[in-house]
Scaffold this active site. Structure first.
Site, PDB file in Angstrom:
ATOM      1  N   ASP A 154      58.877  36.506  36.720  1.00 30.01           N
ATOM      2  CA  ASP A 154      57.793  37.044  37.532  1.00 30.01           C
ATOM      3  C   ASP A 154      57.843  38.567  37.511  1.00 30.01           C
ATOM      4  O   ASP A 154      58.912  39.169  37.670  1.00 30.01           O
ATOM      5  CB  ASP A 154      57.943  36.518  38.963  1.00 30.01           C
ATOM      6  CG  ASP A 154      56.880  37.048  39.898  1.00 30.01           C
ATOM      7  OD1 ASP A 154      55.701  36.748  39.671  1.00 30.01           O
ATOM      8  OD2 ASP A 154      57.242  37.768  40.843  1.00 30.01           O
ATOM      9  N   GLU A 205      56.225  37.675  32.457  1.00 32.37           N
ATOM     10  CA  GLU A 205      54.938  38.054  33.000  1.00 32.37           C
ATOM     11  C   GLU A 205      54.887  39.574  32.812  1.00 32.37           C
ATOM     12  O   GLU A 205      55.533  40.311  33.569  1.00 32.37           O
ATOM     13  CB  GLU A 205      54.815  37.689  34.477  1.00 32.37           C
ATOM     14  CG  GLU A 205      53.443  38.035  35.037  1.00 32.37           C
ATOM     15  CD  GLU A 205      53.306  37.752  36.530  1.00 32.37           C
ATOM     16  OE1 GLU A 205      52.220  37.336  36.957  1.00 32.37           O
ATOM     17  OE2 GLU A 205      54.297  37.957  37.269  1.00 32.37           O
TER      18      GLU A 205
END
Length: 656
Positions: free
Chosen positions: A322, A358
């Protein structure tokens, strides 16, 4: 009493030994560390870690065994202006705890586990090559919370995901990996609880080595760890890999107003990045209040030790990071040569597993900027594919790049299409059904006045906002869902399907359902679109069976595929000229996909609002047969021409 100095120290965390355990805690700035063991009567047994090697406090704690609940009291100066937040009145969570338990007044304790207590029974990770992977993003709780066939007491848990009903569904769908939304121990946000809401997504991690206990059917923390391992083993037995969505960029302790639960009270300036010249406040490129200090060895060691633990002890097959760009910011800017990326690159334990970034954070967008052995969530694929199918003019050239694995993004750095994890939808944003049913987000239930969530969704409702009884609007929506799924699953790269899209899962137009731990987010197994699910299964099966439909070619690997691996043609069958690509009226294209020694396919795509006649490529003795289409009225015979309905695709197979 000041700690004694010793020349050797055990690894960080708790490690069982005869009669107790060796405990080691890193703190560069603390004066002392005490281990507090919770007794059966609720009292504490305290043991000072009386040795110090470098910045590590360590010592032997008698009586620790599997199941022991413990915390840390760390002493030192309380000087927030200097970044120091020590308070030995608080019991803190060991950041290396491998299981957790709640205690009164919001305290979270570590629980000692026994690594050898689970029998893996010869578990063999599938190690599916990226070129053959189809990823399915799901939420452990939401996937099985209402799933028929899963016993009520197991729904929404690791054991529920391991149940034959859940594993069987995934296996029948054909996906090769599940990407689990955060399962590290996370903490509920106080502001959400005050509004009667809960953090559903879990991007609020606190313990990087412990599974989240709410997702376990077992109440005993030791059994929770084993339950997680049993889930991994069950998925592996079905040939399905387990990828974890991990949140190492920040923690649940938030900004200077947030709680002190662990790292903040153990060594705030070592573990968190503080504002230069204003150490009371936190540098933040995550939008959550803090960012981990990845320029410091202690924070980097915690991340690396966590990753190795999940691979070696929990048998995890990969990680999706993330806001990975934050992890590359040693100074202010992202750095492809950062210590974080270098450490992962050289680590033999992590070499066999999948690494997915990401590639952005709140301060930067880095699609295409990660090293060659990483894959990335390709946000440009999402945006450009959505724009093409909703009819945005001038998108044809860009769309073709996305279908071909985004060579315009990756080939300059000699990266293959497998660097691109393609997706049209993900947990963050509209589901596929909502993408084709709403022009605007509808996030009122989140209690933020509709201010949260992305406003630029590149969506269309095709004539009515939300559900409608209009048959023509519903036909268009169905075609568009099929078009988007087909584009995703017939493009070069690694496809990722959002869990539930294959069944038409809706969130009622909520594109930021992070706080909706309810029917808004959970799978609705009673009302799914069975026809769309079958369509998706067929696409996945074709992709996995036919090498031409998962091309991993690129110009720096000329031996892959065949001399004519991909042939791009206009609808009239002619080759494109440079001027064709950006002409606003051009919204149709055909891709002829070949692979030496295998079947050749033609993928026809028409995003125009009118039917388009296609002239199919001609080779003597070649006959084209329809394999799959979103055009319910399409009739294909052996002819070389066909008319594809507005907003439709067709997949044709050649035979001789």
């Amino acid at each position: 009493m000041s700690p004694r100095h010793e020349s050797a120290r055990p690894p960080l965390g708790v490690h069982l030994a005869e009669g107790g355990a060796e405990v080691a805690v890193y703190s560069e700035n603390a004066d002392g560390v005490v281990v507090c063991v919770l007794q059966d009567d609720g009292s504490e047994a305290r043991t000072e870690l009386d040795m110090r090697t470098g910045h590590v406090f360590h010592g032997f704690v008698r009586g620790m065994r599997p199941g022991t609940r413990y915390g840390l009291r760390v002493s030192g100066p309380w000087d927030p202006a200097s970044g120091l937040r020590f308070d030995d009145g608080k019991v803190l969570l060991d950041p290396y705890a491998t299981a957790t338990a709640d205690a009164p007044e919001g305290t979270i304790l570590g629980v000692v586990t026994d690594p050898g207590s689970f029998d893996w029974q010869g578990d063999d990770p599938p190690r599916t090559p990226l070129a053959e992977s189809v990823v399915y993003e799901l939420h452990v709780k939401g996937f099985t919370k209402t799933m028929p066939g899963v016993p009520e007491e197991l729904r929404g848990t690791y054991a529920g995901l391991a149940h034959p009903a859940a594993v069987g569904y995934l296996r029948e769908l054909g996906v090769t990996a599940v990407e689990l939304m955060p399962v590290h121990r996370f903490v509920q946000d106080g502001h959400l609880l005050d509004k009667g809401l809960r953090n559903y997504w879990g991007y609020n991690s606190l313990a990087f080595l412990a599974p989240h206990p709410e997702y376990a059917a077992a109440r005993d923390p030791l059994e929770q760890v084993n339950e997680f391992k049993g889930m991994v083993a069950a998925l592996h037995a079905a040939g399905i890999e387990v990828i974890l969505d991990v949140v190492y960029n920040h923690t649940a302790e938030g900004n200077d107003q947030g709680p002190t639960l662990s790292l903040k009270g153990i060594d705030n300036p070592s573990y968190y990045r503080l504002v230069e010249g204003d150490a009371e406040h936190y540098f933040d490129t995550t939008g959550t209040g803090n960012s981990l200090n990845v320029g410091h060895p202690a924070a980097l060691a915690l991340i690396m030790d966590s990753l190795r633990y999940w691979v070696t002890e929990m048998h995890i097959d990969g990680f999706r990071f993330d806001l990975a760009t934050t992890l590359t910011r040693q100074g202010g800017d992202p750095d492809v040569h950062s210590a974080f990326l270098a450490l992962i690159h050289q680590d033999p334990t992590l070499a066999p597993v999948k690494m997915i970034a990401e590639p952005w954070d709140t301060a930067g967008y880095q699609v295409g900027g990660f090293p060659a052995d990483w894959s990335e969530w390709n946000g440009r694929f999402r945006d450009d594919v959505r724009d093409f199918w909703r009819g945005t003019p001038g998108m044809l050239g860009t769309f073709a790049q996305r279908v071909l694995g985004s060579p315009d993004v990756y080939e300059a750095s000699r990266r293959s299409p497998l660097s691109s994890v393609n997706f049209v939808t993900a947990h963050d944003g509209f589901t596929l059904a909502d993408l084709t049913s709403y022009n605007e987000k509808h996030n009122e239930a989140n209690g933020e006045g509709g201010a949260d969530g992305e406003s630029d969704n590149r969506s269309s409702n095709y004539g009515a906002e939300g559900p409608t009884d209009d048959p023509e609007i519903n036909r268009v929506r169905t075609r568009q869902r099929k078009n988007l799924l087909a584009t995703l699953l017939l493009s070069a790269g690694v496809p990722m399907v959002l869990g539930g899209d294959e069944r038409g899962r809706t969130q009622g137009g909520n594109n930021n359902a992070y706080c909706q731990d309810n029917e808004t987010s959970w799978f609705d197994w009673e009302h799914g679109d069975d026809e769309l699910a079958e369509f998706t299964r067929t696409l996945i099966s074709l992709r996995r069976a036919e090498p031409a439909l998962r091309p991993d070619w690129y110009r720096y690997a000329p031996g892959s595929g065949s001399p004519r691996t991909v042939d791009l043609r206009r609808a009239d069958g002619r080759r494109f000229t440079n001027s064709d690509w950006h002409r606003p009226e051009h919204k149709a294209i055909q891709f002829v996909l070949g692979h030496q020694g295998h079947t050749t396919f033609a993928v026809l795509m028409n995003a125009a609002e009118n039917g388009v006649e296609f002239s199919l490529p001609y080779t003597p003795r070649r006959v084209w047969r329809l394999e799959l289409t979103s055009d319910e009225g399409l009739d294909v015979d052996a002819a070389r021409r066909l008319t594809l309905a507005p907003r439709s695709f067709a997949l044709l197979r050649s035979s001789r």
